[in-house]
Design a protein around this motif. Structure first.
Motif, PDB file in Angstrom:
ATOM      1  N   ARG A 147      10.519 -12.760  11.498  1.00 44.19           N
ATOM      2  CA  ARG A 147      10.085 -11.611  11.984  1.00 44.19           C
ATOM      3  C   ARG A 147      10.358 -11.144  13.461  1.00 44.19           C
ATOM      4  NH1 ARG A 147       3.778  -9.987  13.224  1.00 44.19           N
ATOM      5  NH2 ARG A 147       4.005  -9.859  15.281  1.00 44.19           N
ATOM      6  N   ALA A 189      -2.057   0.939   7.425  1.00 46.95           N
ATOM      7  CA  ALA A 189      -0.905   0.119   7.358  1.00 46.95           C
ATOM      8  C   ALA A 189       0.238   0.847   6.779  1.00 46.95           C
ATOM      9  CB  ALA A 189      -1.302  -0.986   6.316  1.00 46.95           C
ATOM     10  N   ASP A 190       1.284   0.394   6.973  1.00 40.26           N
ATOM     11  CA  ASP A 190       2.560   0.912   6.419  1.00 40.26           C
ATOM     12  C   ASP A 190       3.246  -0.023   5.721  1.00 40.26           C
ATOM     13  OD1 ASP A 190       2.265   3.738   7.633  1.00 40.26           O
ATOM     14  OD2 ASP A 190       2.991   2.818   9.291  1.00 40.26           O
ATOM     15  N   GLY A 191       3.919   0.617   4.590  1.00 41.25           N
ATOM     16  CA  GLY A 191       4.626  -0.351   3.559  1.00 41.25           C
ATOM     17  C   GLY A 191       5.990  -0.560   4.152  1.00 41.25           C
ATOM     18  N   LEU A 192       6.725  -1.705   3.757  1.00 46.85           N
ATOM     19  CA  LEU A 192       8.025  -2.352   4.340  1.00 46.85           C
ATOM     20  C   LEU A 192       9.215  -1.126   3.733  1.00 46.85           C
ATOM     21  CD1 LEU A 192       7.412  -6.069   3.879  1.00 46.85           C
ATOM     22  CD2 LEU A 192       7.692  -4.642   6.083  1.00 46.85           C
ATOM     23  N   PHE A 241      12.814  -1.691   2.582  1.00 49.09           N
ATOM     24  CA  PHE A 241      14.027  -2.799   2.437  1.00 49.09           C
ATOM     25  C   PHE A 241      15.450  -2.465   2.413  1.00 49.09           C
ATOM     26  CE2 PHE A 241      11.254  -6.639   1.450  1.00 49.09           C
ATOM     27  CZ  PHE A 241       9.999  -5.915   1.218  1.00 49.09           C
ATOM     28  N   GLY A 242      16.323  -3.176   2.718  1.00 52.87           N
ATOM     29  CA  GLY A 242      17.769  -2.819   2.180  1.00 52.87           C
ATOM     30  C   GLY A 242      17.797  -3.373   0.834  1.00 52.87           C
ATOM     31  N   ARG A 286       9.485  -2.176   9.266  1.00 52.39           N
ATOM     32  CA  ARG A 286       8.193  -1.482   9.255  1.00 52.39           C
ATOM     33  C   ARG A 286       7.849  -0.789  10.535  1.00 52.39           C
ATOM     34  NH1 ARG A 286       2.418  -4.853   8.741  1.00 52.39           N
ATOM     35  NH2 ARG A 286       1.274  -3.063   7.643  1.00 52.39           N
ATOM     36  N   TYR A 345       8.858  -3.156  13.709  1.00 52.56           N
ATOM     37  CA  TYR A 345       9.050  -4.459  13.202  1.00 52.56           C
ATOM     38  C   TYR A 345      10.095  -4.584  12.404  1.00 52.56           C
ATOM     39  CZ  TYR A 345       4.423  -4.602  15.266  1.00 52.56           C
ATOM     40  OH  TYR A 345       3.538  -4.578  16.207  1.00 52.56           O
ATOM     41  N   PHE A 384      12.117  -7.500   9.594  1.00 55.39           N
ATOM     42  CA  PHE A 384      11.801  -8.826   8.786  1.00 55.39           C
ATOM     43  C   PHE A 384      13.043  -9.256   8.094  1.00 55.39           C
ATOM     44  CE2 PHE A 384       7.096  -8.649   9.672  1.00 55.39           C
ATOM     45  CZ  PHE A 384       7.037  -7.302   9.741  1.00 55.39           C
ATOM     46  N   THR A 435       3.187   5.226  13.445  1.00 54.94           N
ATOM     47  CA  THR A 435       2.519   6.139  12.729  1.00 54.94           C
ATOM     48  C   THR A 435       0.967   5.774  12.656  1.00 54.94           C
ATOM     49  OG1 THR A 435       3.282   4.878  10.642  1.00 54.94           O
ATOM     50  CG2 THR A 435       4.064   7.102  11.032  1.00 54.94           C
TER      51      THR A 435
END
Lengths: 118, 113
Positions: free
Chosen positions: A50, A103-106, A108-109, A95, A33, A35, A99
């Protein structure tokens, strides 16, 4: 590991004009995903839009739309009819959807600082 | 609509002290994430919990620990604070699973002197 790159540290646009913020990412996964988050001076992180990687149709939310090019691993944000309230730092985020479990963390740029000229 | 609540909003600590940050997710959200955003930086993922179990771990220092309680609120405990721990700490919540957006709280600004 996935990486997200925003090559424009700062962008400026006239009020009511259109601006496009760039984002590229690197991943070996096929399901994920993407965002765009907005962070105004208040520092609140606000979800803008998203995109699911398996969907070919580009997401749209009112004046905000994306151009998602999966093969090129590109995910740009277009803001139409820019308003003064759009001034903020914009972060592109990735994201994983592959896996296993939980839950998985984001990821970021580094962000693009958007300035709106009145 | 109800949002993620974080407390305190501001915290000042001295080096080597401990700090506890609290996060109350949006009602019916069962997943909590913690992020650290240093000055001029992008948020970095620390840790997440799903249904009160640790789910994923990012770049969380060993000096930090966290847990999620039966009412789904979460606490981030930080010990032996260092100057470099000064940052904005965000909590985010979502409805379980990977498909759902994360909604961020207003953040706790921690200053270590």
């Amino acid at each position: 590991a996935q990486t997200v790159t925003q090559s424009q540290p700062e962008m400026s646009v006239q009020e009511a004009e259109t601006v496009t913020l760039s984002c590229t990412y690197d991943t070996s996964e096929s399901d994920y995903y993407l965002f765009w988050y907005k962070q105004p001076p208040s520092r609140q992180m606000i979800l803008v839009i998203r995109q699911e990687a398996y969907k070919q149709q580009n997401a749209t939310e009112n004046r905000f739309s994306v151009n998602f090019q999966k093969a090129a691993k590109s995910f740009s944000l277009k803001i139409s009819d820019s308003q003064l309230g759009d001034a903020a730092m914009y972060f592109c985020a990735y994201r994983s959807a592959e896996t296993g479990g939980g839950a998985d963390g984001l990821t970021f740029g580094k962000g693009t600082h958007l300035i709106i000229q009145p | 609509a109800a949002g993620v609540i974080q407390s305190p909003r501001h915290l000042i600590k001295e080096k080597r002290e401990t700090a506890t940050l609290k996060c109350y997710p949006i009602p019916r959200h069962d997943t909590v994430y913690w992020y650290q955003q240093g000055p001029g930086q992008d948020p970095q993922f620390l840790i997440s919990f799903y249904e009160k179990m640790q789910s994923d771990k990012g770049s969380i220092p060993d000096r930090f620990s966290a847990q999620q309680f039966s009412d789904y609120h979460s606490e981030l405990n930080m010990s032996s604070l260092e100057l470099g721990d000064s940052a904005l700490y965000f909590c985010a919540s979502s409805v379980g699973g990977r498909a759902h957006e994360q909604y961020f709280g207003p953040g706790t600004r921690l200053t270590v002197t």
